[in-house]
Design a protein around this motif. Structure first.
Motif, mmCIF file in Angstrom:
data_model
loop_
_atom_site.group_PDB
_atom_site.id
_atom_site.type_symbol
_atom_site.label_atom_id
_atom_site.label_comp_id
_atom_site.label_asym_id
_atom_site.label_seq_id
_atom_site.Cartn_x
_atom_site.Cartn_y
_atom_site.Cartn_z
ATOM 1 N N LEU A 1 -18.757 -6.351 5.717
ATOM 2 C CA LEU A 1 -18.914 -5.152 4.892
ATOM 3 C C LEU A 1 -17.847 -4.115 5.207
ATOM 4 O O LEU A 1 -17.283 -3.511 4.298
ATOM 5 C CB LEU A 1 -20.317 -4.560 5.079
ATOM 6 C CG LEU A 1 -21.461 -5.349 4.454
ATOM 7 C CD1 LEU A 1 -22.798 -4.712 4.818
ATOM 8 C CD2 LEU A 1 -21.301 -5.420 2.957
ATOM 9 N N VAL A 2 -17.559 -3.915 6.479
ATOM 10 C CA VAL A 2 -16.516 -2.967 6.861
ATOM 11 C C VAL A 2 -15.168 -3.442 6.315
ATOM 12 O O VAL A 2 -14.392 -2.652 5.763
ATOM 13 C CB VAL A 2 -16.466 -2.783 8.391
ATOM 14 C CG1 VAL A 2 -15.214 -2.025 8.818
ATOM 15 C CG2 VAL A 2 -17.716 -2.076 8.886
ATOM 16 N N GLY A 3 -14.885 -4.724 6.434
ATOM 17 C CA GLY A 3 -13.646 -5.266 5.899
ATOM 18 C C GLY A 3 -13.545 -5.092 4.397
ATOM 19 O O GLY A 3 -12.478 -4.765 3.865
ATOM 20 N N LEU A 4 -14.632 -5.289 3.705
ATOM 21 C CA LEU A 4 -14.653 -5.125 2.251
ATOM 22 C C LEU A 4 -14.406 -3.672 1.859
ATOM 23 O O LEU A 4 -13.649 -3.392 0.919
ATOM 24 C CB LEU A 4 -16.001 -5.603 1.704
ATOM 25 C CG LEU A 4 -16.127 -5.768 0.207
ATOM 26 C CD1 LEU A 4 -15.136 -6.807 -0.298
ATOM 27 C CD2 LEU A 4 -17.542 -6.174 -0.159
ATOM 28 N N ILE A 5 -15.001 -2.747 2.578
ATOM 29 C CA ILE A 5 -14.797 -1.323 2.302
ATOM 30 C C ILE A 5 -13.329 -0.947 2.542
ATOM 31 O O ILE A 5 -12.726 -0.240 1.730
ATOM 32 C CB ILE A 5 -15.748 -0.461 3.163
ATOM 33 C CG1 ILE A 5 -17.189 -0.643 2.687
ATOM 34 C CG2 ILE A 5 -15.351 1.006 3.135
ATOM 35 C CD1 ILE A 5 -18.227 -0.054 3.607
ATOM 36 N N VAL A 6 -12.748 -1.436 3.620
ATOM 37 C CA VAL A 6 -11.336 -1.155 3.906
ATOM 38 C C VAL A 6 -10.452 -1.749 2.820
ATOM 39 O O VAL A 6 -9.498 -1.112 2.353
ATOM 40 C CB VAL A 6 -10.951 -1.691 5.298
ATOM 41 C CG1 VAL A 6 -9.452 -1.660 5.506
ATOM 42 C CG2 VAL A 6 -11.659 -0.897 6.384
ATOM 43 N N TRP A 7 -10.764 -2.955 2.381
ATOM 44 C CA TRP A 7 -9.971 -3.612 1.333
ATOM 45 C C TRP A 7 -10.019 -2.801 0.034
ATOM 46 O O TRP A 7 -8.989 -2.591 -0.598
ATOM 47 C CB TRP A 7 -10.491 -5.024 1.096
ATOM 48 C CG TRP A 7 -9.748 -5.762 0.042
ATOM 49 C CD1 TRP A 7 -8.500 -6.300 0.134
ATOM 50 C CD2 TRP A 7 -10.207 -6.035 -1.287
ATOM 51 N NE1 TRP A 7 -8.161 -6.904 -1.049
ATOM 52 C CE2 TRP A 7 -9.182 -6.756 -1.940
ATOM 53 C CE3 TRP A 7 -11.377 -5.751 -1.977
ATOM 54 C CZ2 TRP A 7 -9.306 -7.186 -3.258
ATOM 55 C CZ3 TRP A 7 -11.497 -6.190 -3.277
ATOM 56 C CH2 TRP A 7 -10.470 -6.893 -3.903
ATOM 57 N N PHE A 8 -11.210 -2.328 -0.353
ATOM 58 C CA PHE A 8 -11.327 -1.518 -1.566
ATOM 59 C C PHE A 8 -10.579 -0.197 -1.422
ATOM 60 O O PHE A 8 -9.955 0.272 -2.370
ATOM 61 C CB PHE A 8 -12.795 -1.246 -1.915
ATOM 62 C CG PHE A 8 -13.437 -2.334 -2.720
ATOM 63 C CD1 PHE A 8 -12.925 -2.705 -3.946
ATOM 64 C CD2 PHE A 8 -14.548 -2.996 -2.250
ATOM 65 C CE1 PHE A 8 -13.509 -3.714 -4.695
ATOM 66 C CE2 PHE A 8 -15.151 -4.004 -2.985
ATOM 67 C CZ PHE A 8 -14.627 -4.360 -4.208
ATOM 68 N N ALA A 9 -10.643 0.408 -0.246
ATOM 69 C CA ALA A 9 -9.942 1.677 -0.026
ATOM 70 C C ALA A 9 -8.436 1.482 -0.128
ATOM 71 O O ALA A 9 -7.746 2.294 -0.754
ATOM 72 C CB ALA A 9 -10.318 2.247 1.342
ATOM 73 N N LYS A 10 -7.913 0.417 0.449
ATOM 74 C CA LYS A 10 -6.474 0.154 0.367
ATOM 75 C C LYS A 10 -6.070 -0.170 -1.060
ATOM 76 O O LYS A 10 -5.012 0.234 -1.528
ATOM 77 C CB LYS A 10 -6.093 -0.998 1.297
ATOM 78 C CG LYS A 10 -6.124 -0.634 2.759
ATOM 79 C CD LYS A 10 -5.738 -1.792 3.629
ATOM 80 C CE LYS A 10 -4.241 -1.766 3.804
ATOM 81 N NZ LYS A 10 -3.790 -2.790 4.755
ATOM 82 N N ARG A 11 -6.907 -0.901 -1.748
ATOM 83 C CA ARG A 11 -6.590 -1.293 -3.125
ATOM 84 C C ARG A 11 -6.564 -0.068 -4.042
ATOM 85 O O ARG A 11 -5.696 0.059 -4.896
ATOM 86 C CB ARG A 11 -7.627 -2.297 -3.616
ATOM 87 C CG ARG A 11 -7.341 -2.827 -4.970
ATOM 88 C CD ARG A 11 -8.313 -3.911 -5.343
ATOM 89 N NE ARG A 11 -8.051 -4.325 -6.704
ATOM 90 C CZ ARG A 11 -8.930 -4.872 -7.489
ATOM 91 N NH1 ARG A 11 -10.135 -5.110 -7.034
ATOM 92 N NH2 ARG A 11 -8.627 -5.213 -8.713
ATOM 93 N N SER A 12 -7.496 0.846 -3.859
ATOM 94 C CA SER A 12 -7.542 2.022 -4.721
ATOM 95 C C SER A 12 -6.414 3.002 -4.408
ATOM 96 O O SER A 12 -6.016 3.783 -5.263
ATOM 97 C CB SER A 12 -8.885 2.728 -4.605
ATOM 98 O OG SER A 12 -9.049 3.266 -3.315
ATOM 99 N N SER A 13 -5.890 2.972 -3.184
ATOM 100 C CA SER A 13 -4.798 3.884 -2.842
ATOM 101 C C SER A 13 -3.480 3.438 -3.453
ATOM 102 O O SER A 13 -2.528 4.201 -3.476
ATOM 103 C CB SER A 13 -4.652 4.006 -1.327
ATOM 104 O OG SER A 13 -4.175 2.801 -0.774
ATOM 105 N N LYS A 14 -3.416 2.226 -3.961
ATOM 106 C CA LYS A 14 -2.203 1.729 -4.591
ATOM 107 C C LYS A 14 -2.148 2.089 -6.069
ATOM 108 O O LYS A 14 -1.301 1.608 -6.798
ATOM 109 C CB LYS A 14 -2.104 0.209 -4.437
ATOM 110 C CG LYS A 14 -1.891 -0.228 -3.012
ATOM 111 C CD LYS A 14 -1.761 -1.718 -2.921
ATOM 112 C CE LYS A 14 -1.585 -2.161 -1.494
ATOM 113 N NZ LYS A 14 -1.497 -3.593 -1.364
ATOM 114 N N ALA A 15 -3.057 2.927 -6.495
ATOM 115 C CA ALA A 15 -3.084 3.342 -7.903
ATOM 116 C C ALA A 15 -1.788 4.065 -8.241
ATOM 117 O O ALA A 15 -1.185 4.703 -7.395
ATOM 118 C CB ALA A 15 -4.278 4.243 -8.160
#
Length: 76
Positions: A22-36
């Motif tokens: 879950l922590v890894g998934l949250i980090v992945w989503f945060a990194k993905r959204s910062s590439k907007a």
């Protein structure tokens, strides 16, 4: 092993694996959204300036300018 049996240890290991996932998934989503992409208003302003330059140079007609400008503004 103390009072815990192997099953207790396996259950704890499973729970920690779920928490880490879950922590890894949250980090992945945060990194993905910062590439907007950057600020869409700034991008639109830049595109409108380029469009104005094309019209000023006579490379596009007034009708094409109006059509492209409307498309850029609608995209905001």
């Amino acid at each position: 092993m103390g009072m815990f049996s192997i099953w207790h240890w396996l259950i704890l290991l499973f729970l920690f694996a779920i928490a880490a996932s879950l922590v890894g998934l949250i980090v992945w989503f945060a990194k993905r959204s910062s590439k907007a992409p950057g600020n869409p208003v700034a991008n639109a302003q830049k595109r409108l300036q380029q469009l104005e330059e094309l019209r000023a140079q006579g490379l596009i007609s007034n009708e094409e300018y109006a059509r492209q400008r409307a498309a850029i503004v609608t995209g905001l």
